[in-house]
Design a protein around this motif. Structure first.
Motif, PDB file in Angstrom:
ATOM      1  N   UNK A 156       0.784  -1.227   0.000  1.00  0.00           N
ATOM      2  CA  UNK A 156       0.000   0.000   0.000  1.00  0.00           C
ATOM      3  C   UNK A 156       0.814   1.273   0.000  1.00  0.00           C
ATOM      4  N   UNK A 157       2.111   1.177  -0.255  1.00  0.00           N
ATOM      5  CA  UNK A 157       2.974   2.359  -0.325  1.00  0.00           C
ATOM      6  C   UNK A 157       4.224   1.997  -1.118  1.00  0.00           C
ATOM      7  N   UNK A 168      11.786   7.981   0.623  1.00  0.00           N
ATOM      8  CA  UNK A 168      12.998   8.321  -0.126  1.00  0.00           C
ATOM      9  C   UNK A 168      13.045   9.823  -0.348  1.00  0.00           C
ATOM     10  N   UNK A 169      14.261  10.344  -0.536  1.00  0.00           N
ATOM     11  CA  UNK A 169      14.422  11.776  -0.800  1.00  0.00           C
ATOM     12  C   UNK A 169      13.836  12.158  -2.149  1.00  0.00           C
ATOM     13  N   UNK A 170      13.855  11.220  -3.090  1.00  0.00           N
ATOM     14  CA  UNK A 170      13.317  11.476  -4.422  1.00  0.00           C
ATOM     15  C   UNK A 170      12.653  10.203  -4.929  1.00  0.00           C
ATOM     16  N   UNK A 171      11.515  10.289  -5.638  1.00  0.00           N
ATOM     17  CA  UNK A 171      10.827   9.086  -6.122  1.00  0.00           C
ATOM     18  C   UNK A 171      11.692   8.196  -7.004  1.00  0.00           C
ATOM     19  N   UNK A 172      12.749   8.748  -7.583  1.00  0.00           N
ATOM     20  CA  UNK A 172      13.604   7.951  -8.459  1.00  0.00           C
ATOM     21  C   UNK A 172      14.287   6.810  -7.707  1.00  0.00           C
ATOM     22  N   UNK A 173      14.357   6.913  -6.380  1.00  0.00           N
ATOM     23  CA  UNK A 173      15.019   5.895  -5.579  1.00  0.00           C
ATOM     24  C   UNK A 173      14.145   4.663  -5.355  1.00  0.00           C
ATOM     25  N   UNK A 174      12.837   4.794  -5.564  1.00  0.00           N
ATOM     26  CA  UNK A 174      11.938   3.694  -5.253  1.00  0.00           C
ATOM     27  C   UNK A 174      12.072   2.552  -6.264  1.00  0.00           C
ATOM     28  N   UNK A 175      11.954   1.336  -5.746  1.00  0.00           N
ATOM     29  CA  UNK A 175      11.872   0.154  -6.613  1.00  0.00           C
ATOM     30  C   UNK A 175      10.482   0.113  -7.249  1.00  0.00           C
ATOM     31  N   UNK A 176       9.471   0.310  -6.472  1.00  0.00           N
ATOM     32  CA  UNK A 176       8.103   0.438  -6.978  1.00  0.00           C
ATOM     33  C   UNK A 176       7.463   1.652  -6.308  1.00  0.00           C
ATOM     34  N   UNK A 343      18.163  14.549 -10.398  1.00  0.00           N
ATOM     35  CA  UNK A 343      17.244  14.493  -9.264  1.00  0.00           C
ATOM     36  C   UNK A 343      17.998  14.198  -7.958  1.00  0.00           C
ATOM     37  N   UNK A 344      19.209  14.741  -7.867  1.00  0.00           N
ATOM     38  CA  UNK A 344      19.990  14.541  -6.658  1.00  0.00           C
ATOM     39  C   UNK A 344      20.687  13.210  -6.554  1.00  0.00           C
TER      40      UNK A 344
END
Length: 486
Positions: A156-157, A168-176, A343-344
Motif C-alpha cells: 500500500x505504499x 525516499x528523498x526522491x521518487x527515483x530511488x523507489x523500486x516500486x 534528481x539529486x
C-alpha cells in the motif's frame, strides 16, 4: 483408441518424437540466462549487488562448462569479428584507464554477457531461440505485474530496493512507486519505467512473431501480448514509444521488400524508406519541443542534454582513446570522477550509448561500435528481406522468425539515442547473439548449429542441402549473401 489402416502401403502411425531430457534442461538453462539479462536491475534490487555478482559469475562459468562439454559446432572464421574487436579494445583500455578497478569489474560483465550470447546462439536453433526468448519474456512480464500488484495490495505504499518499506528523498530511488491503481508510471521488477518500456515492446514483437509462426496455444499468446501492451503503455517511456514507431516503419518496409519480384523493384522502396527515415528524424529534431511536450517530457529531454554536455566535456580531454571502459558506471569507485547528478542522484550512464562509448573508449571505440551495429543491421536486414536460398530453387517461403533480428535492431538503435542500455545486459546480448547466429546459420533450419541442436532434441535430421559448401554458413550463400562483410 487410435484407428489406422492395416493396408501394407500405409505405415502405422508413430508417436511424436520426445525431446531428450538433457536438451530440455539445456533449453531451460538458456531461458534462465535470457531472463537474467532481460530483467536486468531486478536482481540487484531484490538480492543486492554482491549476490547478483555471484549469480552472474556462476552462470557464466556454468555456460562455459556446458559449452566445453556439448561442443556445439562453431565456424570460428564466421564469428562476429567486429564484436571481438570491440571487446578487445575495451580490454586494452585497462592499460590507460583512469579507473582500473571499474574497468576490470565491468569488463568481467562484458565478457560474461558476450560468452552467454554466443553460447545460446550456438546450442539453440532459430525456432528454439525465439521460443526461449518468449519464455523468458513471459517471466519478466508476469513477475512485473505480480510485483506491482503485490506492492499495491499488500504494502500500500512505495518500497525501496531490498524490499525496504520507507520514504525516499526522491521518487527515483523507489523500486516500486505503488502506481498500479493510481494511473502513474509502472516500473516493473526492474524498478525503472525506461527499462520496462523497451522490454514490453520486445515482448509484443516476439509474441507476434510466435503467432505468425503458427505456435500452439494461440489464445494464451494473445493474452501475453495484451499484458505486454498494458505494461508498455503504463511504463509511458517516450523512448519506447519512438522505438515502437521505428519498429512499425521497419516492419512495413520489410514486408514490402518481400513482395518485390525483381531486384530493381526494391529501389523505390529503399528510396521511400530513406525519405521517411531521414525526414522523420529531421522533423522529430525540429519539432522535438512539441513532441516531448505531447509525451509529457521536458524540452531538454528530461535532463539528458545537461548530462550529455558534462560527458562530452570529459570526452574532449581524451578524444581518441577515452578514459577507460566503464559500462555501467561505478560511481562508488573513488577513482571514477565523472560525477553527474539527476534528481539529486548520481547517474550510472550517459543516457546515450554513443556519447557513453566516446567517453570510455574514445573515437576508436565509437568507430568499432558503429561497425558492430552496421554489420548487425546489414546482415539482419537481408536475413529478413531475402528469400531463403542455397540452390537453384527460388520459391522457398519466408519465415516470420527472420523478422526478429532486424526489429530488435530498430528497438536498440532508437533506445541507444536516449539510454546506454544497448551496451549491456539484454541489449548487448541480443546484438551478439543474433549477429553470431546469422553468420553461423543464415537460413532457418539449415546449418551445422541448427542440425546439431535438432539431433540433441531427438528429431530426425535430413541431410544438409548445402553439402560441403554449407560447412561455414549452413548452405551456399546467395550472391548477395556471399558478398557481405564481417
Amino acid at each position: 483408441m487410435a484407428v489406422y489402416s492395416k493396408h501394407p502401403a500405409a505405415a502405422p502411425p508413430s508417436p511424436p518424437i520426445r525431446e531428450k531430457t538433457g536438451h530440455l534442461m539445456l533449453r531451460g538453462w538458456c531461458i534462465l540466462v535470457l531472463f537474467m539479462a532481460l530483467s536486468g536491475t531486478a536482481w540487484i534490487n531484490a538480492i543486492g549487488e554482491l549476490a547478483t555478482a555471484v549469480v552472474t559469475i556462476a552462470g557464466g562459468v556454468l555456460s562455459v562448462i556446458l559449452w566445453i562439454t556439448l561442443r556445439p559446432p562453431v565456424q570460428y572464421r564466421r564469428l562476429p569479428w567486429f564484436v571481438v574487436a570491440y571487446v578487445a579494445w575495451a580490454t586494452l583500455s585497462l592499460l590507460w584507464s583512469a579507473w582500473p578497478q571499474t574497468t576490470a569489474i565491468t569488463l568481467l560483465l562484458l565478457y560474461i554477457t558476450t560468452v552467454q550470447a554466443l553460447f545460446i546462439g550456438s546450442v539453440l536453433t532459430w525456432r528454439e531461440l525465439v521460443r526461449a526468448i518468449a519464455s523468458a519474456l513471459k517471466w519478466v512480464i508476469a513477475l512485473s505485474i505480480l510485483f506491482e500488484l503485490w506492492v499495491s495490495i499488500f504494502i500500500g505504499k512505495p518500497i525501496l530496493p531490498g524490499f525496504v518499506i520507507g520514504s525516499a528523498d526522491d521518487p527515483i530511488e523507489y523500486w516500486s512507486r505503488d502506481n498500479l491503481f493510481d494511473g502513474g508510471r509502472l516500473q516493473g521488477i526492474m524498478g525503472n519505467a525506461n527499462l520496462l518500456g523497451p522490454v514490453a515492446l520486445l515482448a509484443i514483437v516476439v509474441f507476434a512473431i510466435r503467432l505468425a509462426s503458427g505456435a500452439p496455444r494461440r489464445v494464451l499468446l494473445w493474452g501475453w501480448m495484451l499484458l505486454s501492451a498494458y505494461l508498455f503503455v503504463r511504463a509511458s517511456s517516450a523512448t519506447a514509444y519512438l522505438a515502437a514507431a521505428a519498429v512499425v516503419v521497419v516492419l512495413i518496409t520489410v514486408l514490402l521488400m518481400r513482395r518485390a519480384e525483381k531486384p530493381g523493384a526494391r529501389t523505390k522502396f529503399y528510396i521511400a524508406y530513406a525519405v521517411i527515415g531521414v525526414g522523420g528524424a529531421l522533423a522529430l529534431w525540429l519539432l522535438r519541443d512539441a513532441v516531448l511536450t505531447a509525451l509529457g517530457r521536458s524540452a531538454d529531454l528530461t535532463g539528458r542534454e545537461r548530462i550529455w554536455e558534462a560527458v562530452l566535456a570529459h570526452t574532449a580531454e581524451r578524444p581518441w582513446t577515452g578514459w577507460g571502459f566503464a559500462t555501467p558506471w561505478m560511481t562508488s569507485d573513488p577513482a571514477f570522477d565523472v560525477h553527474v547528478a539527476d534528481h539529486g542522484q548520481a547517474v550510472m550512464q550517459a543516457h546515450n550509448m554513443w556519447i557513453d562509448v566516446s567517453m570510455q573508449l574514445g573515437i576508436i571505440g565509437v568507430v568499432l561500435l558503429a561497425l558492430v551495429y552496421f554489420a548487425f543491421v546489414w546482415r539482419s536486414w537481408f536475413f529478413a528481406v531475402d528469400r531463403p536460398r542455397w540452390d537453384l530453387r527460388a520459391d522457398r517461403p519466408y519465415s516470420p522468425v527472420t523478422l526478429l533480428p532486424t526489429l530488435v535492431g530498430a528497438i536498440l538503435l532508437v533506445q541507444g539515442l536516449a539510454e546506454s542500455g544497448p551496451l549491456l545486459l539484454w541489449g548487448w546480448m541480443f546484438v551478439v547473439m543474433f549477429a553470431g547466429k546469422i553468420k553461423q546459420s543464415p537460413h532457418v533450419g539449415v546449418g551445422p548449429a541448427e542440425q546439431t541442436a535438432a539431433i540433441e532434441r531427438g528429431d530426425r535430421v535430413e541431410p544438409d542441402p548445402g553439402g560441403d559448401a554449407s560447412s561455414a554458413s549452413g548452405g551456399p550463400a546467395s550472391p548477395r549473401q556471399a558478398g557481405r562483410g564481417a
